[in-house]
Design a protein around this motif. Structure first.
Motif, mmCIF file in Angstrom:
data_model
loop_
_atom_site.group_PDB
_atom_site.id
_atom_site.type_symbol
_atom_site.label_atom_id
_atom_site.label_comp_id
_atom_site.label_asym_id
_atom_site.label_seq_id
_atom_site.Cartn_x
_atom_site.Cartn_y
_atom_site.Cartn_z
ATOM 1 N N ALA A 616 -4.704 -2.400 36.108
ATOM 2 C CA ALA A 616 -5.751 -1.914 37.192
ATOM 3 C C ALA A 616 -4.853 -1.955 38.429
ATOM 4 C CB ALA A 616 -6.938 -2.625 37.070
ATOM 5 N N LEU A 617 -4.031 -3.037 38.841
ATOM 6 C CA LEU A 617 -3.537 -3.222 40.175
ATOM 7 C C LEU A 617 -2.716 -2.055 40.486
ATOM 8 C CD1 LEU A 617 -3.033 -7.002 40.433
ATOM 9 C CD2 LEU A 617 -4.570 -5.643 41.594
ATOM 10 N N PHE A 618 -1.991 -1.793 39.005
ATOM 11 C CA PHE A 618 -0.712 -0.692 39.393
ATOM 12 C C PHE A 618 -1.496 0.647 39.642
ATOM 13 C CE2 PHE A 618 2.072 -3.855 37.614
ATOM 14 C CZ PHE A 618 3.535 -3.389 38.262
ATOM 15 N N ALA A 619 -2.777 0.788 39.002
ATOM 16 C CA ALA A 619 -3.298 2.159 39.235
ATOM 17 C C ALA A 619 -3.991 2.344 40.698
ATOM 18 C CB ALA A 619 -4.293 2.461 37.926
ATOM 19 N N LEU A 620 -4.400 1.051 40.986
ATOM 20 C CA LEU A 620 -5.375 1.126 42.416
ATOM 21 C C LEU A 620 -4.700 0.900 43.557
ATOM 22 C CD1 LEU A 620 -8.516 -0.578 41.031
ATOM 23 C CD2 LEU A 620 -8.153 1.879 41.118
ATOM 24 N N THR A 621 -3.236 0.515 43.499
ATOM 25 C CA THR A 621 -2.574 0.017 44.416
ATOM 26 C C THR A 621 -1.058 0.697 44.442
ATOM 27 O OG1 THR A 621 -1.927 -2.052 43.649
ATOM 28 C CG2 THR A 621 -3.777 -2.164 45.101
ATOM 29 N N ASP A 622 -0.242 0.306 45.270
ATOM 30 C CA ASP A 622 1.173 1.050 45.434
ATOM 31 C C ASP A 622 2.031 0.047 46.401
ATOM 32 O OD1 ASP A 622 3.080 2.690 44.603
ATOM 33 O OD2 ASP A 622 2.710 4.061 46.285
ATOM 34 N N GLY A 623 3.465 0.238 46.073
ATOM 35 C CA GLY A 623 4.308 -0.280 46.831
ATOM 36 C C GLY A 623 4.172 -2.216 46.705
ATOM 37 N N LEU A 624 4.421 -2.440 48.265
ATOM 38 C CA LEU A 624 4.415 -3.773 48.407
ATOM 39 C C LEU A 624 3.162 -4.589 47.934
ATOM 40 C CD1 LEU A 624 5.786 -6.313 49.495
ATOM 41 C CD2 LEU A 624 4.879 -5.423 51.856
ATOM 42 N N ALA A 625 1.974 -3.816 48.150
ATOM 43 C CA ALA A 625 0.635 -4.620 47.484
ATOM 44 C C ALA A 625 0.552 -4.689 46.346
ATOM 45 C CB ALA A 625 -0.459 -3.608 48.142
ATOM 46 N N THR A 626 1.201 -3.856 45.433
ATOM 47 C CA THR A 626 1.254 -4.119 43.911
ATOM 48 C C THR A 626 1.950 -5.313 43.399
ATOM 49 O OG1 THR A 626 0.843 -1.829 43.639
ATOM 50 C CG2 THR A 626 1.634 -3.039 41.844
ATOM 51 N N THR A 627 3.198 -5.463 43.946
ATOM 52 C CA THR A 627 3.852 -6.651 43.854
ATOM 53 C C THR A 627 3.312 -8.016 44.308
ATOM 54 O OG1 THR A 627 5.782 -5.097 44.351
ATOM 55 C CG2 THR A 627 6.243 -7.547 44.279
ATOM 56 N N LEU A 628 2.473 -7.993 45.518
ATOM 57 C CA LEU A 628 2.101 -9.219 46.079
ATOM 58 C C LEU A 628 0.986 -9.547 45.333
ATOM 59 C CD1 LEU A 628 2.628 -8.954 50.001
ATOM 60 C CD2 LEU A 628 3.852 -10.474 48.244
ATOM 61 N N LEU A 629 -0.043 -8.555 44.896
ATOM 62 C CA LEU A 629 -1.378 -8.703 44.354
ATOM 63 C C LEU A 629 -0.983 -9.168 42.900
ATOM 64 C CD1 LEU A 629 -3.648 -5.872 45.429
ATOM 65 C CD2 LEU A 629 -3.705 -8.406 46.205
ATOM 66 N N VAL A 630 -0.068 -8.690 42.086
ATOM 67 C CA VAL A 630 0.104 -9.345 40.724
ATOM 68 C C VAL A 630 0.430 -10.724 40.873
ATOM 69 C CG1 VAL A 630 1.830 -9.204 38.765
ATOM 70 C CG2 VAL A 630 0.916 -7.113 39.716
ATOM 71 N N ALA A 631 1.400 -11.123 41.669
ATOM 72 C CA ALA A 631 1.720 -12.517 41.968
ATOM 73 C C ALA A 631 0.411 -13.062 42.150
ATOM 74 C CB ALA A 631 2.716 -12.816 42.929
ATOM 75 N N VAL A 632 -0.364 -12.667 43.194
ATOM 76 C CA VAL A 632 -1.615 -13.413 43.548
ATOM 77 C C VAL A 632 -2.607 -13.579 42.181
ATOM 78 C CG1 VAL A 632 -3.737 -13.217 44.973
ATOM 79 C CG2 VAL A 632 -1.521 -12.812 45.875
ATOM 80 N N LEU A 633 -2.818 -12.551 41.596
ATOM 81 C CA LEU A 633 -3.374 -12.742 40.357
ATOM 82 C C LEU A 633 -2.840 -13.703 39.368
ATOM 83 C CD1 LEU A 633 -5.904 -11.539 38.264
ATOM 84 C CD2 LEU A 633 -3.765 -9.961 37.499
ATOM 85 N N GLY A 634 -1.770 -13.994 39.005
ATOM 86 C CA GLY A 634 -1.084 -15.002 38.370
ATOM 87 C C GLY A 634 -1.459 -16.272 39.043
ATOM 88 N N LEU A 635 -1.440 -16.441 40.311
ATOM 89 C CA LEU A 635 -1.732 -17.791 41.083
ATOM 90 C C LEU A 635 -3.186 -18.076 40.944
ATOM 91 C CD1 LEU A 635 -0.801 -20.216 42.814
ATOM 92 C CD2 LEU A 635 -1.363 -18.735 44.699
ATOM 93 N N ALA A 636 -4.029 -16.862 40.915
ATOM 94 C CA ALA A 636 -5.246 -17.207 40.502
ATOM 95 C C ALA A 636 -5.640 -17.818 39.049
ATOM 96 C CB ALA A 636 -6.305 -15.910 40.904
ATOM 97 N N MET A 637 -4.946 -17.178 38.346
ATOM 98 C CA MET A 637 -5.031 -18.043 36.774
ATOM 99 C C MET A 637 -4.661 -19.593 36.846
ATOM 100 S SD MET A 637 -5.975 -15.380 34.922
ATOM 101 C CE MET A 637 -6.872 -14.802 36.380
ATOM 102 N N VAL A 638 -3.545 -19.770 37.512
ATOM 103 C CA VAL A 638 -3.385 -21.147 37.689
ATOM 104 C C VAL A 638 -4.557 -22.060 38.301
ATOM 105 C CG1 VAL A 638 -1.797 -22.649 38.752
ATOM 106 C CG2 VAL A 638 -0.812 -20.794 37.660
ATOM 107 N N PHE A 639 -5.025 -21.445 39.345
ATOM 108 C CA PHE A 639 -6.027 -22.239 39.888
ATOM 109 C C PHE A 639 -7.365 -22.253 39.227
ATOM 110 C CE2 PHE A 639 -3.870 -21.790 43.876
ATOM 111 C CZ PHE A 639 -3.851 -22.929 44.356
ATOM 112 N N ALA A 640 -7.640 -21.398 38.264
ATOM 113 C CA ALA A 640 -8.625 -21.468 37.191
ATOM 114 C C ALA A 640 -8.505 -22.494 36.459
ATOM 115 C CB ALA A 640 -8.733 -20.071 36.511
#
Length: 974
Positions: A616-640
């Motif tokens: 969904a991130l790849f489809a709804l975002t592009d460029g630098l935002a996609t790279t950073l949001l994927v890492a943020v999503l992984g960090l959210a899994m850690v805080f979960a």
């Protein structure tokens, strides 16, 4: 000749029938005597073990035989004291007048292949199985009882065929009369088979099941009737194609019906005749609806007979036949109608799931009594699988080999595998045929979902589930033109044009069908997971893995092939919905599973949900935002993990790091070469590489108290790797004027990488001292070893100015040689000094030798630069003064290293000193003697001799001092 053979065959059949009737009468008389004797003994109150066991063995094996030899059902066991004693572990039973010890155990029925053996000497009844007491058939029995029947049946069939042939060739009678006689002969054979079946002895039927005379005669008669019908249509044209088709079909269906009486082989013959009938009768206007309707009826008749008789071979052949007809139709039909084909294959799948095998026990189930044993008595889904506790208990005690065998060869494996293959192959062909016809893709989706549904409703349908998933993904790749998609991804200049053309060709309907396939497969898998979570946990775990991989893979292929890579709301929103649904499913499943049996579904659902959210991130975002949001999503899994201590959640950060690594590998500039800023350091690369590195470090810190150290160590390693990667990419960007390309780095750029690696190794050692971790411990050494290999290949060979001809700069000291050799040499020398006592001695020695080698290279190349200027390429040759200077410098460096090695007690430096002196000695004796002249040659040898004598005196003094210290510290009398 044919009439003579037929007459002889009939005589032989009648003779065999009379003989079997006599044997039946004898055996029936013996059984009646045994029964009378048992009844008399029961009245008297005593039963000998021998007679009772023999009678019960016969009755248990054959269910009783009437006076006319007809098989009857076994009667209920008589509730008597001696029969009760036989079920109490062989306890002795005392009776008035006699005592008998009975050991019976469990008396199995005839279909399990067990028989009872009686020991008349001691009155013991034992159970013998075919494995423990095999009975080998004699050659006489094979020839007389089996081969004679087979050959006789073949002779009768050939007789019928020859009669038809004779009717064609001879002109004695009219064709109608000749064909009528041949048909009458076939009917006589069938009647003879039925007559013998009714009169034959059941014991013979059980002993020679694959060589039964009634079945052979019936098969010969069916072949004769089939040949007569075809000859009447194909040769004499007495009736047209519709009548011929109906008559041939009637013969085939009648043969299948008679197989209920004569066995599975006759059913196979009827099935073959049914499948061949459409090939023998050529219709003027072929109709696919009639063809597949007839084939479906044939299949249903076969599967119904198989259910009544518990057959597996015939339904397997029926599935294969229907699949072959589907392939033949797809290859030859023009125009192509997909609906009748699809309905026929769906009928096959529905019959497989609900008619036969239907609700039989499956691969993921563990019966209460035996592992992997089928249960055909279950009438519905509730009786299909036992309780989860029993499955877990038996599964844990089961050997690994037996468990794998049970999984790979589940109950009804031939039937389920043949049905799956008969569906998968036509479905893949339909995917290849798309878009001609346009309905091919819809038929493909329907077949795949129907196959997946079979795997969901039946736990024995392992192969339909797995092959359905593989077919769904592979078919989607075919429709998406995977080869063109790969070219578009590699050649990004043509990627947009390729995606645009594929999207225009596919159309919205095709994209919707592919997304429907992904959504349908996920929904079917979720239903299967919910259905089998308690009754068959292993099968539920398999389905959780399938829905975690294939739906998201299908949707990803669709997005890459047909979607808008910059912004695609359809793929993005659907992936977002499914990602949230998967996490909700993981929550529900985890609440209902308190033991370890739910770990695999939990891991699978969380991983699948995370994959959908990344898509969904790849489809709804592009460029630098996609790279950073994927890492943020992984960090959210850690805080979960603060809310749900699931072991799978931290691993999602590892998955996010891998996704980011793949993305920056595919696009190193993160935002595209045209959009990359040329400003050193403060550009998109700092965020694209440094942002994930920072988030990985935060995740590793968040997990500092996590009980599972493996994932924490891996996150530490990934954070360190991303930090080094960010520094390296920023250096390259700055040194190439803000441009990232694939050009070979210069010596200056490579030197920066080398010093960064040395610094990273030192940082890792410091972190390991402060917070011990195998990642830091071994990571520092891995970086050091890789750096030493890079120095060996790049600094000394590939990027050496002596070989490349690169100019070293105008300044005498502050030049390329300083950056390329002296500073890295000092860095590795300092790293070796810092690693002493913290890393293994061989590793420390290699670091010191690497530093010494870099300093040696700097001195040597500086000497050459002082004689030749900025350019020190090898084509300039050597001067005599230059050669003498090398000897002096090398000897002085050797002496300096020896002094430092003695001062710091560093054996590695002393070894480096010895190596330099040895090189100087070889140079003086081989090179200077041949190339130097006059005073330079003399000074070279004089200097070498003086240095060697000085080194010798130095070592004598050091060794003498050490010997004196040993003598002083030695104990008295030692």
């Amino acid at each position: 000749m044919a009439e003579i053979l037929a007459l002889v065959a009939i005589v032989l059949a009648i003779t065999v029938m009379n003989k079997t009737r006599k044997n039946a009468a004898k055996l029936t008389e013996e059984i009646q005597k045994l029964r009378q004797e048992i009844d008399a003994l029961k009245v008297g109150g005593v039963v000998p073990a021998t007679s009772q066991a023999a009678a019960e063995a016969v009755e248990a094996a054959h269910g009783g035989v009437t006076a006319d030899g007809v098989l009857q059902e076994a009667e209920a066991p008589f509730a008597s004291p001696w029969s009760a004693a036989g079920t109490t572990s062989g306890a002795p039973l005392s009776q008035p007048g006699d005592a008998a010890a009975v050991q019976a155990g469990d008396v199995a029925t005839a279909d399990t292949g067990r028989a009872m053996m009686v020991d008349g000497a001691n009155g013991l009844v034992q159970i013998a199985t075919p494995e423990t007491a095999p009975v080998r058939e004699s050659l006489e029995s094979r020839i007389g009882a089996r081969w004679a029947v087979w050959v006789g049946g073949l002779a009768l069939a050939l007789g019928g065929i020859f009669m038809v042939k004779y009717a064609i060739e001879s002109g004695l009678l009219s064709p109608a009369v000749r064909l009528s006689l041949a048909a009458l002969f076939g009917l006589v054979l069938i009647a003879a088979g039925e007559f013998i079946r009714r009169r034959t002895q059941p014991l013979i039927a059980n002993a020679f099941q694959n060589a039964m005379v009634p079945g052979i005669l019936t098969a010969a008669g069916a072949l004769t009737l089939f040949g007569v019908t075809y000859a009447a249509h194909g040769v004499y044209a007495y009736f047209g194609a519709p009548v011929a088709f109906l008559l041939l079909a009637a013969v085939a269906f009648a043969t299948i019906a008679l197989s209920l009486l004569h066995g599975q082989a006759l059913a196979g013959l009827g099935l073959l005749a049914s499948m061949v009938t459409p090939l023998l009768v050529a219709a003027p206007e072929p109709d696919p609806w009639r063809l597949f309707g007839y084939l479906s009826l044939t299949w249903l008749a076969t599967i119904t007979a198989s259910r009544l008789r518990n057959w597996q071979v015939v339904p397997t052949l029926a599935n294969a036949g229907l699949g072959l007809w589907a392939i033949l139709y797809l290859a030859a039909a023009e125009p192509l109608a997909t609906l009748p084909l699809t309905l026929a294959l769906c009928t096959m799948l529905a019959g497989t799931a609900f008619v036969w095998p239907g609700s039989g026990r499956g691969a993921g189930d563990v019966p209460h009594t035996a592992v992997g044993q089928g249960n055909t008595d279950a009438a519905d889904g509730e009786g299909e699988a036992p309780a989860a506790e029993t499955a877990t208990a038996v599964g844990n005690s089961e050997p690994v080999a037996a468990r794998w065998q049970r999984w790979l060869a589940p109950a009804w494996a031939p039937v389920s595998l043949s049905a799956a293959l008969a569906t998968v192959v036509p479905a893949i062909i339909l995917a290849f045929l798309y878009p001609f016809p346009a309905t091919a893709l819809a038929a493909f989706v329907v077949l795949v979902l129907a196959l997946a549904a079979v795997g969901a409703v039946r736990s024995w349908a392992l192969y339909p589930a797995v092959l359905g998933a593989l077919c769904a993904l592979s078919g989607t790749m075919v429709v998406a033109d995977l080869a063109g998609l790969a070219i578009g991804l590699v050649d990004r200049s043509a990627g947009f044009e390729t995606a645009t053309s594929q999207q225009a060709m596919a159309g919205a309907r095709a994209i919707n069908l592919i997304l429907l396939l992904a959504a349908g497969f996920a929904a079917i898998g979720a239903a299967a997971l919910w259905r089998w979570r308690e009754r068959a946990p292993a099968y539920a775990a398999l389905w959780s893995v399938l829905i975690a991989i294939f739906p998201v893979a299908i949707m990803a292929v669709s997005f890459l092939a047909f979607g808008n890579l910059s912004l695609d709301l359809k793929h993005g929103l659907l992936a977002l919905v499914f990602g949230l649904a998967y996490f909700a499913g993981a929550e529900v499943f985890s609440r209902g599973s308190a033991d370890r049996s739910g770990q695999i579904p939990q891991w699978s659902l969380v991983a699948g949900g995370f994959a959908f959210l990344v898509l969904a991130l790849f489809a709804l975002t592009d460029g630098l935002a996609t790279t950073l949001l994927v890492a943020v999503l992984g960090l959210a899994m850690v805080f979960a993990t603060r809310l749900r201590p699931w072991p799978v959640l931290p691993w999602m950060m590892v998955g996010a790091a891998l996704v980011v690594a793949v993305r920056i590998t595919w696009e190193p500039t993160v935002v595209g070469a045209a959009n990359l800023s040329r400003t050193p350091l403060f550009n998109q690369l700092l965020a694209g590489y440094g942002g994930p590195a920072l988030l990985l470090a935060i995740a590793a810190y968040e997990l500092r108290r996590w009980p599972h150290a493996r994932v924490r160590n891996l996150l530490q390693a990934l954070a360190s790797l991303f930090i080094l990667l960010a520094i390296a990419i920023l250096v390259r960007h700055a040194m190439n004027g803000g441009v990232l390309d694939s050009a070979v780095p210069t010596l200056g750029e490579q030197s920066i990488y080398t010093m960064l690696a040395a610094g990273a190794s030192a940082v890792f050692m410091s972190l390991d001292v402060r917070s011990p971790s195998p990642v830091f411990r071994y990571g520092s050494m891995v970086i050091g070893v890789l750096s030493m290999l890079s120095i060996l290949m790049a600094h000394f060979v590939a990027l050496n100015p002596y070989f490349t001809g690169e100019l070293t700069g105008r300044w005498p000291f502050f030049n390329l040689l300083l950056i390329g050799y002296l500073l890295p040499g000092l860095a590795f020398g300092g790293l070796a000094w810092y690693a002493r006592g913290r890393r293994p001695a061989p590793y420390v020695m290699l670091l010191a030798l690497t530093g010494a080698a870099l300093i040696f290279a700097w001195l040597s190349l500086s000497v050459r630069r002082s004689w030749h200027g900025e350019g020190i390429a090898d084509w300039k040759g050597f001067l005599q003064g230059e050669a003498y200077t090398y000897s002096v410098v090398w000897l002085l460096l050797g002496v300096a290293l020896l002094a430092l090695g003695s001062r710091f007690d560093a054996k590695s430096l002393r070894l480096a000193s010895a190596a330099l002196v040895l090189i100087a000695v070889i140079k003086v004796f081989l090179f200077d003697m041949a190339n130097l002249e006059g005073i330079l040659r003399a000074l070279s040898f004089i200097g070498l001799g003086a240095v060697l004598i000085g080194i010798g005196l130095f070592y004598q003094k050091i060794l003498s001092r050490r010997d004196g210290e040993r003598a002083t510290t030695a104990p008295p009398g030692a």
